[in-house]
Design a protein around this motif. Structure first.
Motif, PDB file in Angstrom:
ATOM      1  N   LEU A   1      10.916 -13.336 -29.269  1.00 45.61           N
ATOM      2  CA  LEU A   1      11.898 -13.508 -30.327  1.00 45.61           C
ATOM      3  C   LEU A   1      13.077 -14.315 -29.795  1.00 45.61           C
ATOM      4  O   LEU A   1      13.648 -13.974 -28.762  1.00 45.61           O
ATOM      5  CB  LEU A   1      12.397 -12.133 -30.798  1.00 45.61           C
TER       6      LEU A   1
ATOM      7  N   SER B   1      16.092 -18.096 -34.262  1.00 41.77           N
ATOM      8  CA  SER B   1      14.934 -18.350 -35.131  1.00 41.77           C
ATOM      9  C   SER B   1      14.087 -17.091 -35.286  1.00 41.77           C
ATOM     10  O   SER B   1      12.909 -17.077 -34.931  1.00 41.77           O
ATOM     11  CB  SER B   1      14.087 -19.509 -34.585  1.00 41.77           C
ATOM     12  N   PRO B   2      14.685 -16.001 -35.820  1.00 45.93           N
ATOM     13  CA  PRO B   2      13.936 -14.745 -35.951  1.00 45.93           C
ATOM     14  C   PRO B   2      12.765 -14.840 -36.926  1.00 45.93           C
ATOM     15  O   PRO B   2      11.846 -14.034 -36.870  1.00 45.93           O
ATOM     16  CB  PRO B   2      14.994 -13.754 -36.447  1.00 45.93           C
ATOM     17  N   GLU B   3      12.790 -15.839 -37.810  1.00 44.04           N
ATOM     18  CA  GLU B   3      11.690 -16.020 -38.754  1.00 44.04           C
ATOM     19  C   GLU B   3      10.475 -16.638 -38.083  1.00 44.04           C
ATOM     20  O   GLU B   3       9.396 -16.690 -38.662  1.00 44.04           O
ATOM     21  CB  GLU B   3      12.138 -16.890 -39.933  1.00 44.04           C
ATOM     22  N   ALA B   4      10.623 -17.103 -36.851  1.00 48.32           N
ATOM     23  CA  ALA B   4       9.522 -17.755 -36.130  1.00 48.32           C
ATOM     24  C   ALA B   4       9.210 -17.020 -34.834  1.00 48.32           C
ATOM     25  O   ALA B   4       8.991 -17.626 -33.802  1.00 48.32           O
ATOM     26  CB  ALA B   4       9.880 -19.210 -35.841  1.00 48.32           C
TER      27      ALA B   4
ATOM     28  N   GLY C   1       5.571 -15.274 -37.282  1.00 48.86           N
ATOM     29  CA  GLY C   1       6.239 -14.881 -38.513  1.00 48.86           C
ATOM     30  C   GLY C   1       7.554 -14.201 -38.248  1.00 48.86           C
ATOM     31  O   GLY C   1       8.043 -14.184 -37.109  1.00 48.86           O
ATOM     32  N   PRO C   2       8.138 -13.601 -39.287  1.00 50.55           N
ATOM     33  CA  PRO C   2       9.418 -12.915 -39.124  1.00 50.55           C
ATOM     34  C   PRO C   2       9.301 -11.772 -38.111  1.00 50.55           C
ATOM     35  O   PRO C   2       8.333 -11.005 -38.134  1.00 50.55           O
ATOM     36  CB  PRO C   2       9.732 -12.405 -40.525  1.00 50.55           C
ATOM     37  N   TYR C   3      10.303 -11.663 -37.264  1.00 47.84           N
ATOM     38  CA  TYR C   3      10.293 -10.644 -36.210  1.00 47.84           C
ATOM     39  C   TYR C   3      10.085  -9.249 -36.776  1.00 47.84           C
ATOM     40  O   TYR C   3       9.268  -8.477 -36.258  1.00 47.84           O
ATOM     41  CB  TYR C   3      11.593 -10.710 -35.415  1.00 47.84           C
ATOM     42  N   GLU C   4      10.794  -8.896 -37.827  1.00 49.29           N
ATOM     43  CA  GLU C   4      10.707  -7.538 -38.378  1.00 49.29           C
ATOM     44  C   GLU C   4       9.279  -7.201 -38.788  1.00 49.29           C
ATOM     45  O   GLU C   4       8.801  -6.088 -38.544  1.00 49.29           O
ATOM     46  CB  GLU C   4      11.658  -7.387 -39.578  1.00 49.29           C
ATOM     47  N   GLU C   5       8.601  -8.157 -39.400  1.00 50.53           N
ATOM     48  CA  GLU C   5       7.221  -7.912 -39.842  1.00 50.53           C
ATOM     49  C   GLU C   5       6.283  -7.735 -38.657  1.00 50.53           C
ATOM     50  O   GLU C   5       5.447  -6.829 -38.634  1.00 50.53           O
ATOM     51  CB  GLU C   5       6.726  -9.063 -40.715  1.00 50.53           C
TER      52      GLU C   5
END
Length: 199
Positions: A6, A10-13, A26-30
């Motif tokens: 992470l 760019s947390p979405e990547a 993908g997003p870090y949270e997911e």
């Protein structure tokens, strides 16, 4: 072992790595929710596919990268031209050690692939051992051979099932990366292994 990379800008990547391959992007949270046992590596800046350096032969076969133990005599900066040729003629074995140090410098600049026809076994072996990919050399080179060419050549986007080969740069976005160059690299991953860590 699963590792989730992470970068804070760019947390979405975020990239989930399984061995030498990318398991998901993908997003870090997911990704963290889907794989809660994955080891997490947090980096400053942005995560990118990594760079192609088009100057493989020039930087690994025609440039001498001094050993730190030679700094008092040769300095620490790469040596090119007639002086480099003189060093290699005087001791051909220095080419292999220089190529390995050159590869390490490339890794420290987010390079994950090189281009150009390498003719010496020493340079080919250094590239192969590091796991650098061989890429297509552009028709027009961006300028003189340097570790951070302008413009930077980013590899295609990261995809699940693809090789875990990418770099992280301590910049706010790609525009800042282009402006400041590849010297902002903080991490390089090849084959799922962390091959360079700046901090």
């Amino acid at each position: 072992m699963l590792t989730l990379h992470l970068a804070d800008r760019s947390p979405e990547a975020a990239v989930l790595v399984d061995g030498a391959s990318i398991a998901a992007v993908g997003p870090y949270e997911e990704l963290a929710a889907a794989e809660p046992r994955a080891r997490v590596r947090r980096w400053p800046g942005i995560l990118t596919p990594g760079l192609l350096n088009p100057y493989g032969p020039e930087l690994l076969e025609a440039t001498y990268h001094p050993d730190p133990r030679e700094a008092d005599v040769l300095g620490t900066e790469p040596i090119v031209g007639a002086r480099a040729r003189e060093i290699f003629r005087a001791d051909p074995a220095r080419l292999g050690a220089s190529a390995r140090r050159g590869v390490q410098r490339m890794l420290a600049h987010g390079t994950v692939a090189v281009a150009g026809e390498l003719r010496s076994r020493a340079a080919v072996d250094a590239v192969r051992r590091a796991g650098l990919a061989m890429g297509q050399r552009p028709d027009r080179l961006p300028g003189p051979p340097v570790l951070s060419p302008t413009p930077l050549i980013l590899l295609p986007r990261l995809v699940p099932g693809g090789p875990a080969r990418f770099a992280v740069f301590d910049v706010a976005d790609r525009a800042e990366l282009v402006r400041r160059g590849a010297g902002t690299c903080v991490a390089t991953v090849i084959g799922g292994r962390l091959v360079y860590r700046g901090r």
